[in-house]
Design a protein around this motif. Sequence first.
Motif, PDB file in Angstrom:
ATOM      1  N   LEU A 289       0.829  -1.199   0.000  1.00  0.00           N
ATOM      2  CA  LEU A 289       0.000   0.000   0.000  1.00  0.00           C
ATOM      3  C   LEU A 289       0.868   1.257   0.000  1.00  0.00           C
ATOM      4  N   ALA A 290       2.004   1.199   0.702  1.00  0.00           N
ATOM      5  CA  ALA A 290       2.926   2.340   0.694  1.00  0.00           C
ATOM      6  C   ALA A 290       3.448   2.589  -0.719  1.00  0.00           C
ATOM      7  N   GLU A 291       3.804   1.531  -1.417  1.00  0.00           N
ATOM      8  CA  GLU A 291       4.301   1.678  -2.787  1.00  0.00           C
ATOM      9  C   GLU A 291       3.249   2.297  -3.704  1.00  0.00           C
ATOM     10  N   LEU A 292       1.980   2.024  -3.410  1.00  0.00           N
ATOM     11  CA  LEU A 292       0.881   2.564  -4.215  1.00  0.00           C
ATOM     12  C   LEU A 292       0.423   3.940  -3.739  1.00  0.00           C
ATOM     13  N   GLY A 293       1.044   4.450  -2.668  1.00  0.00           N
ATOM     14  CA  GLY A 293       0.654   5.740  -2.122  1.00  0.00           C
ATOM     15  C   GLY A 293      -0.677   5.707  -1.398  1.00  0.00           C
ATOM     16  N   LEU A 294      -1.044   4.536  -0.861  1.00  0.00           N
ATOM     17  CA  LEU A 294      -2.352   4.371  -0.226  1.00  0.00           C
ATOM     18  C   LEU A 294      -2.256   4.200   1.280  1.00  0.00           C
ATOM     19  N   LEU A 295      -1.155   4.619   1.874  1.00  0.00           N
ATOM     20  CA  LEU A 295      -0.949   4.454   3.313  1.00  0.00           C
ATOM     21  C   LEU A 295      -0.913   5.828   3.985  1.00  0.00           C
ATOM     22  N   ASP A 296      -1.762   6.012   5.030  1.00  0.00           N
ATOM     23  CA  ASP A 296      -1.837   7.309   5.718  1.00  0.00           C
ATOM     24  C   ASP A 296      -1.357   7.264   7.159  1.00  0.00           C
ATOM     25  N   VAL A 297      -1.632   6.164   7.863  1.00  0.00           N
ATOM     26  CA  VAL A 297      -1.358   6.076   9.301  1.00  0.00           C
ATOM     27  C   VAL A 297      -0.810   4.691   9.608  1.00  0.00           C
ATOM     28  N   LEU A 298       0.142   4.636  10.532  1.00  0.00           N
ATOM     29  CA  LEU A 298       0.620   3.368  11.057  1.00  0.00           C
ATOM     30  C   LEU A 298       0.218   3.227  12.522  1.00  0.00           C
ATOM     31  N   SER A 299      -0.062   2.001  12.932  1.00  0.00           N
ATOM     32  CA  SER A 299      -0.354   1.687  14.333  1.00  0.00           C
ATOM     33  C   SER A 299       0.533   0.530  14.760  1.00  0.00           C
ATOM     34  N   SER A 300       1.033   0.595  15.987  1.00  0.00           N
ATOM     35  CA  SER A 300       1.888  -0.489  16.477  1.00  0.00           C
ATOM     36  C   SER A 300       1.091  -1.739  16.821  1.00  0.00           C
ATOM     37  N   ASP A 301      -0.224  -1.600  16.992  1.00  0.00           N
ATOM     38  CA  ASP A 301      -1.109  -2.734  17.250  1.00  0.00           C
ATOM     39  C   ASP A 301      -0.636  -3.534  18.466  1.00  0.00           C
ATOM     40  N   TYR A 302       0.117  -4.596  18.264  1.00  0.00           N
ATOM     41  CA  TYR A 302       0.507  -5.468  19.374  1.00  0.00           C
ATOM     42  C   TYR A 302       1.983  -5.354  19.746  1.00  0.00           C
ATOM     43  N   TYR A 303       2.749  -4.463  19.063  1.00  0.00           N
ATOM     44  CA  TYR A 303       4.189  -4.371  19.330  1.00  0.00           C
ATOM     45  C   TYR A 303       4.618  -2.912  19.280  1.00  0.00           C
ATOM     46  N   PRO A 304       4.645  -2.215  20.431  1.00  0.00           N
ATOM     47  CA  PRO A 304       4.866  -0.757  20.456  1.00  0.00           C
ATOM     48  C   PRO A 304       6.130  -0.280  19.759  1.00  0.00           C
ATOM     49  N   ALA A 305       7.235  -0.997  19.904  1.00  0.00           N
ATOM     50  CA  ALA A 305       8.500  -0.535  19.315  1.00  0.00           C
ATOM     51  C   ALA A 305       8.473  -0.552  17.797  1.00  0.00           C
ATOM     52  N   SER A 306       7.478  -1.212  17.213  1.00  0.00           N
ATOM     53  CA  SER A 306       7.413  -1.286  15.752  1.00  0.00           C
ATOM     54  C   SER A 306       7.072   0.051  15.111  1.00  0.00           C
ATOM     55  N   LEU A 307       6.483   0.979  15.862  1.00  0.00           N
ATOM     56  CA  LEU A 307       5.967   2.210  15.265  1.00  0.00           C
ATOM     57  C   LEU A 307       7.091   3.061  14.671  1.00  0.00           C
ATOM     58  N   LEU A 308       8.092   3.392  15.459  1.00  0.00           N
ATOM     59  CA  LEU A 308       9.215   4.190  14.965  1.00  0.00           C
ATOM     60  C   LEU A 308      10.028   3.399  13.947  1.00  0.00           C
ATOM     61  N   ASP A 309      10.246   2.134  14.230  1.00  0.00           N
ATOM     62  CA  ASP A 309      11.007   1.270  13.333  1.00  0.00           C
ATOM     63  C   ASP A 309      10.383   1.258  11.941  1.00  0.00           C
ATOM     64  N   ALA A 310       9.059   1.098  11.888  1.00  0.00           N
ATOM     65  CA  ALA A 310       8.368   1.018  10.596  1.00  0.00           C
ATOM     66  C   ALA A 310       8.475   2.323   9.813  1.00  0.00           C
ATOM     67  N   ALA A 311       8.378   3.452  10.494  1.00  0.00           N
ATOM     68  CA  ALA A 311       8.478   4.739   9.809  1.00  0.00           C
ATOM     69  C   ALA A 311       9.839   4.886   9.133  1.00  0.00           C
ATOM     70  N   PHE A 312      10.907   4.521   9.829  1.00  0.00           N
ATOM     71  CA  PHE A 312      12.239   4.622   9.233  1.00  0.00           C
ATOM     72  C   PHE A 312      12.427   3.608   8.109  1.00  0.00           C
ATOM     73  N   ARG A 313      11.830   2.430   8.246  1.00  0.00           N
ATOM     74  CA  ARG A 313      11.924   1.432   7.172  1.00  0.00           C
ATOM     75  C   ARG A 313      11.235   1.931   5.900  1.00  0.00           C
ATOM     76  N   ILE A 314      10.074   2.556   6.063  1.00  0.00           N
ATOM     77  CA  ILE A 314       9.359   3.077   4.898  1.00  0.00           C
ATOM     78  C   ILE A 314      10.167   4.171   4.218  1.00  0.00           C
ATOM     79  N   ALA A 315      10.778   5.048   5.020  1.00  0.00           N
ATOM     80  CA  ALA A 315      11.587   6.127   4.446  1.00  0.00           C
ATOM     81  C   ALA A 315      12.803   5.589   3.695  1.00  0.00           C
ATOM     82  N   ALA A 316      13.312   4.446   4.133  1.00  0.00           N
ATOM     83  CA  ALA A 316      14.510   3.875   3.512  1.00  0.00           C
ATOM     84  C   ALA A 316      14.196   3.007   2.304  1.00  0.00           C
ATOM     85  N   ASP A 317      12.926   2.711   2.093  1.00  0.00           N
ATOM     86  CA  ASP A 317      12.523   1.807   1.012  1.00  0.00           C
ATOM     87  C   ASP A 317      12.406   2.576  -0.307  1.00  0.00           C
ATOM     88  N   GLU A 318      13.270   2.297  -1.242  1.00  0.00           N
ATOM     89  CA  GLU A 318      13.309   3.036  -2.514  1.00  0.00           C
ATOM     90  C   GLU A 318      12.123   2.703  -3.417  1.00  0.00           C
TER      91      GLU A 318
END
Length: 378
Positions: A289-318
Amino acid sequence: MIVNNVQLVLENEVVHGSLEIDEGVIRSYSDSASQLPDALDGEGGWLLPGLIELHTDNLDKFFMPRPNVDWPSHSAMSSHDALMVASGITTVLDAIAVGDVRDGGHRLDNLTKMIEAIRASQQRGLNRVEHRLHLRCELPHDSTLPLFEQLMHLDELSLVSLMDHSPGQRQYASREKYREYYQGKYRLDDRQMAQFEEEQLTLAARWSQPNRQAIAAHCRTAGIALASHDDATAEHVEESHQIGSVIAEFPTTEAAARRSRELGLQVLMGAPNIVRGGSHSGNVAAHSLAELGLLDVLSSDYYPASLLDAAFRIAADERNGYDIPRAAALVTANPARALGLTDRGIIAEGRRADLVLAHAPHGHAQVRHVWSQGRRVW
């Protein structure tokens, strides 16, 4: 207080400079270094707005750390709050299940205890970050609407989501995935699982639609933000839009995410989905969905540390077009906007000084310091 030598993650750019905090708000920021000797040296780290979490059931784990083990409320809440801080989350909507997929489930048992713990700790100033309430309404249940009507007037209530985890649709369109999950969760043999499935289908046929319509009507009247959950088809999304949903939580298909965007719903996906590289339920991957530009919000759901980690991963994904500011908005500005929280979510003069200083050695984001309304809490 001045934070110096940081990469300021602003709405549309990253600026190397400094930031001043005064009386709980951001007083000013600059693209130059401060010369004051008592300024805190951020050592070139990323200074982001405090992360905003819209949907986490992390509190459950502390109230019942093992099956049939009830933990004292004050200790459970304090431990949960500490994990939020350590993950860079400064505004958290604790998701509490109303109604349950199985009679006697511990979430239903702990409903009152968890809500009281959130409210009491927040009102007494015991939490290091701000905790609000998200009611997860499990629709195929006769107790859901009466319980919701008891809780809907709480001041802490900021979001309501409508869920239907009955077999054969939405998240569990695959009956095989449904059986795999619930047999493992409740340790049911094949006969017990078949009976459980039939019970859930019967409950869904009786209660899902009346509860959906009634709870949505209450939310519209009270001005409470409403979220859909696990929409799988364009028809699901259109129904969610019609009843007033503003957030589409965890759409399970690209088609549902695309239709949500077309109708103006904020598309929310799980940060663990990004970190793990896909959905544990076999649904659409968040990075797709990120590749398609269809992602607006992230939630950590069941793993809190994933929130910041995921944001940096998305920024690093070419493969997608998310730079650091746009990726950071997934966990800051966008969730704030979805809830109408105009006092936070971006670094700007006059906004709340909810801030996270993070470093990313070897590409992995690590939280160094956290400020909540200008007070350093980590």
